[in-house]
Each structure stands twice: as C-alpha cells, then as structure tokens.
Motif scaffolding. Structure first.
Motif, PDB file in Angstrom:
ATOM      1  N   ASN A 134       0.867  -1.172   0.000  1.00  0.00           N
ATOM      2  CA  ASN A 134       0.000   0.000   0.000  1.00  0.00           C
ATOM      3  C   ASN A 134       0.907   1.225   0.000  1.00  0.00           C
ATOM      4  O   ASN A 134       1.384   1.656   1.041  1.00  0.00           O
ATOM      5  N   ALA A 167      -4.226  -0.737  -4.663  1.00  0.00           N
ATOM      6  CA  ALA A 167      -5.081  -1.922  -4.544  1.00  0.00           C
ATOM      7  C   ALA A 167      -5.153  -2.687  -5.856  1.00  0.00           C
ATOM      8  O   ALA A 167      -5.215  -3.927  -5.865  1.00  0.00           O
ATOM      9  N   GLN A 205      -8.615   6.087   6.169  1.00  0.00           N
ATOM     10  CA  GLN A 205      -8.417   4.762   5.568  1.00  0.00           C
ATOM     11  C   GLN A 205      -9.498   3.783   6.023  1.00  0.00           C
ATOM     12  O   GLN A 205     -10.001   2.974   5.238  1.00  0.00           O
ATOM     13  N   ARG A 206      -9.856   3.875   7.314  1.00  0.00           N
ATOM     14  CA  ARG A 206     -10.902   2.985   7.810  1.00  0.00           C
ATOM     15  C   ARG A 206     -12.236   3.301   7.159  1.00  0.00           C
ATOM     16  O   ARG A 206     -12.973   2.389   6.756  1.00  0.00           O
ATOM     17  N   SER A 209     -12.278   1.935   3.690  1.00  0.00           N
ATOM     18  CA  SER A 209     -12.439   0.478   3.652  1.00  0.00           C
ATOM     19  C   SER A 209     -13.874   0.062   3.935  1.00  0.00           C
ATOM     20  O   SER A 209     -14.303  -1.033   3.571  1.00  0.00           O
ATOM     21  N   GLN A 210     -14.635   0.953   4.606  1.00  0.00           N
ATOM     22  CA  GLN A 210     -16.035   0.661   4.923  1.00  0.00           C
ATOM     23  C   GLN A 210     -17.001   1.218   3.881  1.00  0.00           C
ATOM     24  O   GLN A 210     -18.208   1.179   4.067  1.00  0.00           O
TER      25      GLN A 210
END
Length: 223
Positions: A134, A167, A205-206, A209-210
């Motif tokens: 990443n 990614a 970032q969290r 990702s959600q």
C-alpha cells in the motif's frame, strides 16, 4: 528506460522550484506538471525554469484528476508520481535501474523534521508499503506505463487515488520499496500535530475500507 515524472500542483509556489530541480538532477527525461488552478506564483515559477524537459498542463482540481490527465500525456516507459512538497534523491533513477526497473512501488522517506515521532512515521510508512503493498503518494510512487494502463490508471478523485491504484497494482505483483530517501515536507504534521494527523489518516483509511466515497473522505480531511 525513459522515465516521466508527474507532479500535481495547487498553490505550491513555496515548493515547486526545489521539487522540479530534484527531478532534473536525477535525470528525468521529462517532467509534466499538472496544475489544478493555482492562484499564487506556481505557474510563473514553472515558466521561468526554461528547461525543455519541463512542461505544464492545466487540469480540473483534484489530485487524482490531475495525475490522470498528466499520465495520459506523458511519454515515458516508467511513470513516477511526485508530490510538489517532496524531493527526489539524486540517484532515484539509478536506484530504479539497479533494481531492474521494477513493475511498481515507491521509496523510503525522510521527513524534514527532527524528533523520534517523525522517524517512527518513516519506519511505519515503509513497513506499510513493503508488507501490505500500500504505497502512498508521498512515497514517490512509480509504475511501468503498460501496467498503469492495464489497471486503468488513477481514478479521477480528489482523495485516496494512491490507495485505490495500489489496490489494483498489488493484484498483479507486490510493491518494491527502494532505499530513497524521498525528502518530505513536514508541514501537514506540524500544522495538525503528528498524533492528530496520523489518527486522521487512519480514520480516513478505515472509512474508505467501509465504503465511504472520496468526496466524503475529502470533507472529513478538510474538517
């Protein structure tokens, strides 16, 4: 291998000359600056450099949009994306050559500030890039043009374009992290504080990702 270095700008008059100088010193075949509507002296400074390897294009604001536009015009077999407040080491392209022109990756960093917190950030960023493939934009991401095109390039977004490209690229092969170091301006950590900025990055970032959209993430970041 011909290397094109791409630099997105928006009001970077304080940084752009030193940034471009670092790209020319390491032997870039061409430097494409993609400006998103600067209102300071950024464009004036670029025009004053008078080096045939440097050209500037105008693109809608948003780093992903600007990077994508410049990559479409760049002619190198290797693309290297450099933030305007970063400086490449003089042997950056030699490191790429010695490594066998890796498919993609980034460089270790040196944040221009004293203190153990910054050394911790450098170590953590290198660890993330090496073990999770990443690579963030301030690690001077590089990628072979054919592979960049294969995965569709940068998404035309204002935030997280580097995470999104990483990614896709790691589906093909892990990132390679070169020694560098890329020198990084410490301003964003100094403005917000190292801990606050790091926690903000983790929060973004969290949220990403959600399923949060880049526009939602930009609003979080700007607040």
């Amino acid at each position: 291998m011909k290397v094109s270095i791409i630099v997105p700008t928006w009001n970077e008059a304080a940084n752009i000359e030193a940034c471009i100088d670092s790209t020319l010193r390491c032997g870039a075949a061409e430097v494409v600056v993609s400006d998103g509507g600067s209102s300071d002296r950024t464009l004036e400074i670029i025009e004053s450099l008078s080096d045939p390897r440097v050209r500037c294009i105008h693109a809608p604001s948003g780093r992903g949009v600007q990077l994508r536009a410049a990559a479409e015009l760049a002619t190198g077999e290797m693309l290297l994306f450099l933030h305007a407040d970063n400086r490449l080491p003089t042997d950056a392209l030699e490191q790429l050559r010695t490594a066998g022109w890796p498919v993609w990756g980034g460089f270790r960093q040196h944040i221009d500030a004293d203190g153990w917190r910054y050394r911790w950030l450098e170590w953590g960023n290198a660890w993330r890039a090496r073990t999770r493939s990443n690579v963030f934009g301030d690690q001077a991401m590089f990628v072979r043009r054919d592979v960049y095109q294969q995965v569709g390039g940068f998404a035309a977004v204002s935030l997280m374009e580097d995470v999104m490209l990483s990614a896709e690229l790691r589906k093909i092969t892990p990132a390679m992290v070169l020694a560098g170091p890329v020198r990084v301006d410490a301003r964003r950590w100094q403005q917000r504080g190292v801990v606050r900025q790091t926690l903000l990055n983790w929060r973004i970032q969290r949220a990403f990702s959600q399923g949060a959209s880049p526009d939602d993430l930009r609003r979080i970041y700007d607040r």
